[in-house]
Design a protein around this motif. Structure first.
Motif, PDB file in Angstrom:
ATOM      1  N   HIS A 126    -103.390 -38.883 -68.000  1.00  0.00           N
ATOM      2  CA  HIS A 126    -104.122 -38.274 -67.062  1.00  0.00           C
ATOM      3  C   HIS A 126    -103.229 -37.796 -66.091  1.00  0.00           C
ATOM      4  CE1 HIS A 126    -107.939 -39.438 -68.366  1.00  0.00           C
ATOM      5  NE2 HIS A 126    -107.735 -40.803 -68.678  1.00  0.00           N
ATOM      6  N   SER A 127    -102.104 -37.835 -66.124  1.00  0.00           N
ATOM      7  CA  SER A 127    -100.804 -37.273 -65.176  1.00  0.00           C
ATOM      8  C   SER A 127     -99.792 -36.744 -65.926  1.00  0.00           C
ATOM      9  CB  SER A 127    -100.362 -38.300 -63.985  1.00  0.00           C
ATOM     10  OG  SER A 127     -99.884 -39.328 -64.629  1.00  0.00           O
ATOM     11  N   LYS A 128     -99.124 -35.951 -65.294  1.00  0.00           N
ATOM     12  CA  LYS A 128     -97.743 -35.558 -65.928  1.00  0.00           C
ATOM     13  C   LYS A 128     -96.907 -36.576 -66.226  1.00  0.00           C
ATOM     14  CE  LYS A 128     -94.775 -31.957 -66.760  1.00  0.00           C
ATOM     15  NZ  LYS A 128     -93.856 -32.423 -67.718  1.00  0.00           N
ATOM     16  N   ALA A 129     -96.929 -37.538 -65.410  1.00  0.00           N
ATOM     17  CA  ALA A 129     -95.996 -38.630 -65.692  1.00  0.00           C
ATOM     18  C   ALA A 129     -96.199 -39.582 -66.947  1.00  0.00           C
ATOM     19  CB  ALA A 129     -95.788 -39.576 -64.575  1.00  0.00           C
ATOM     20  N   GLU A 130     -97.738 -39.554 -67.013  1.00  0.00           N
ATOM     21  CA  GLU A 130     -98.126 -40.517 -68.384  1.00  0.00           C
ATOM     22  C   GLU A 130     -97.874 -39.414 -69.325  1.00  0.00           C
ATOM     23  OE1 GLU A 130    -102.202 -41.056 -67.332  1.00  0.00           O
ATOM     24  OE2 GLU A 130    -101.801 -42.610 -66.088  1.00  0.00           O
ATOM     25  N   TYR A 131     -98.075 -38.250 -69.309  1.00  0.00           N
ATOM     26  CA  TYR A 131     -97.740 -37.154 -70.583  1.00  0.00           C
ATOM     27  C   TYR A 131     -96.353 -37.373 -70.833  1.00  0.00           C
ATOM     28  CZ  TYR A 131     -96.745 -32.676 -72.520  1.00  0.00           C
ATOM     29  OH  TYR A 131     -96.484 -31.799 -73.334  1.00  0.00           O
ATOM     30  N   ASP A 132     -95.467 -37.278 -69.811  1.00  0.00           N
ATOM     31  CA  ASP A 132     -93.878 -37.305 -70.264  1.00  0.00           C
ATOM     32  C   ASP A 132     -93.741 -38.653 -70.870  1.00  0.00           C
ATOM     33  OD1 ASP A 132     -93.707 -34.756 -69.065  1.00  0.00           O
ATOM     34  OD2 ASP A 132     -92.992 -35.631 -67.171  1.00  0.00           O
ATOM     35  N   ARG A 133     -94.369 -39.850 -70.556  1.00  0.00           N
ATOM     36  CA  ARG A 133     -94.019 -40.986 -71.198  1.00  0.00           C
ATOM     37  C   ARG A 133     -94.414 -40.805 -72.843  1.00  0.00           C
ATOM     38  NH1 ARG A 133     -95.291 -43.712 -66.510  1.00  0.00           N
ATOM     39  NH2 ARG A 133     -97.395 -43.752 -66.919  1.00  0.00           N
ATOM     40  N   GLN A 134     -95.491 -40.502 -72.874  1.00  0.00           N
ATOM     41  CA  GLN A 134     -96.228 -40.229 -74.353  1.00  0.00           C
ATOM     42  C   GLN A 134     -95.165 -39.148 -75.021  1.00  0.00           C
ATOM     43  OE1 GLN A 134    -100.129 -39.217 -73.875  1.00  0.00           O
ATOM     44  NE2 GLN A 134    -100.756 -41.283 -74.283  1.00  0.00           N
ATOM     45  N   VAL A 135     -94.777 -38.393 -74.532  1.00  0.00           N
ATOM     46  CA  VAL A 135     -93.953 -37.289 -75.166  1.00  0.00           C
ATOM     47  C   VAL A 135     -92.587 -37.774 -75.502  1.00  0.00           C
ATOM     48  CG1 VAL A 135     -92.497 -35.105 -75.133  1.00  0.00           C
ATOM     49  CG2 VAL A 135     -95.023 -35.164 -74.267  1.00  0.00           C
ATOM     50  N   SER A 136     -91.939 -38.757 -74.646  1.00  0.00           N
ATOM     51  CA  SER A 136     -90.761 -39.327 -74.692  1.00  0.00           C
ATOM     52  C   SER A 136     -90.924 -40.348 -76.017  1.00  0.00           C
ATOM     53  CB  SER A 136     -90.239 -40.156 -73.558  1.00  0.00           C
ATOM     54  OG  SER A 136     -89.192 -40.864 -73.898  1.00  0.00           O
ATOM     55  N   PHE A 137     -92.044 -41.024 -76.117  1.00  0.00           N
ATOM     56  CA  PHE A 137     -92.417 -42.102 -77.055  1.00  0.00           C
ATOM     57  C   PHE A 137     -92.324 -41.522 -78.488  1.00  0.00           C
ATOM     58  CE2 PHE A 137     -95.399 -44.896 -79.528  1.00  0.00           C
ATOM     59  CZ  PHE A 137     -94.483 -45.839 -79.855  1.00  0.00           C
ATOM     60  N   LEU A 138     -93.113 -40.389 -78.429  1.00  0.00           N
ATOM     61  CA  LEU A 138     -93.387 -39.541 -79.775  1.00  0.00           C
ATOM     62  C   LEU A 138     -91.941 -39.079 -80.089  1.00  0.00           C
ATOM     63  CD1 LEU A 138     -95.137 -38.268 -81.680  1.00  0.00           C
ATOM     64  CD2 LEU A 138     -95.544 -36.145 -80.219  1.00  0.00           C
ATOM     65  N   THR A 152    -101.235 -40.507 -84.250  1.00  0.00           N
ATOM     66  CA  THR A 152    -102.044 -40.679 -83.270  1.00  0.00           C
ATOM     67  C   THR A 152    -101.548 -40.572 -81.957  1.00  0.00           C
ATOM     68  OG1 THR A 152    -102.673 -42.818 -84.528  1.00  0.00           O
ATOM     69  CG2 THR A 152    -103.013 -43.137 -82.098  1.00  0.00           C
ATOM     70  N   VAL A 153    -100.116 -40.804 -81.619  1.00  0.00           N
ATOM     71  CA  VAL A 153     -99.623 -40.347 -80.351  1.00  0.00           C
ATOM     72  C   VAL A 153     -99.582 -38.827 -80.308  1.00  0.00           C
ATOM     73  CG1 VAL A 153     -97.428 -40.576 -78.961  1.00  0.00           C
ATOM     74  CG2 VAL A 153     -98.170 -42.634 -80.373  1.00  0.00           C
ATOM     75  N   GLY A 154     -99.211 -38.035 -81.228  1.00  0.00           N
ATOM     76  CA  GLY A 154     -99.378 -36.711 -81.327  1.00  0.00           C
ATOM     77  C   GLY A 154    -100.579 -36.166 -80.896  1.00  0.00           C
ATOM     78  N   SER A 155    -101.716 -36.906 -81.230  1.00  0.00           N
ATOM     79  CA  SER A 155    -102.953 -36.363 -80.995  1.00  0.00           C
ATOM     80  C   SER A 155    -103.270 -36.440 -79.621  1.00  0.00           C
ATOM     81  CB  SER A 155    -104.019 -37.336 -81.670  1.00  0.00           C
ATOM     82  OG  SER A 155    -104.082 -36.755 -83.200  1.00  0.00           O
ATOM     83  N   LEU A 156    -102.902 -37.389 -78.843  1.00  0.00           N
ATOM     84  CA  LEU A 156    -102.915 -37.966 -77.457  1.00  0.00           C
ATOM     85  C   LEU A 156    -102.263 -36.707 -76.650  1.00  0.00           C
ATOM     86  CD1 LEU A 156    -102.738 -41.742 -77.388  1.00  0.00           C
ATOM     87  CD2 LEU A 156    -104.948 -40.458 -76.886  1.00  0.00           C
TER      88      LEU A 156
END
Length: 85
Positions: free
Chosen positions: A20-32, A50-54
């Motif tokens: 729901h925020s750029k910071a959360e998105y950046d964390r997910q992209v980093s994990f992906l 799964t992470v790619g879908s998020l």
């Protein structure tokens, strides 16, 4: 099984929840990205989809699509990210 998930949920919920925020998105992209760096046989390789879908869910809702000639798009992205030739 559910008790195991409840126990570890605080540590992993930022990865498995819609950003729901750029910071959360950046964390997910980093994990992906770190998942994509692993071999296909890695125990967590199946999480890529799964992470790619998020990540895609956030991008669809929050990031604009670039339109135009490929060179113009590349130039725009380079400027957006502060990248030089």
């Amino acid at each position: 099984m559910i008790n195991d998930i409840i126990r570890i949920w605080p540590d992993i919920k930022s990865i498995f929840s819609v950003a729901h925020s750029k910071a959360e998105y950046d964390r997910q992209v980093s994990f992906l990205d770190s998942l994509l760096d692993q071999d296909e046989g890695h125990p967590l390789a199946s999480l890529v989809e799964t992470v790619g879908s998020l990540v895609e869910t956030y991008e669809t809702a929050h990031l604009s699509e670039h339109e135009g000639a490929p060179a113009d798009i590349l130039n725009c992205l380079m400027q957006e990210h502060g990248i030089r030739q």
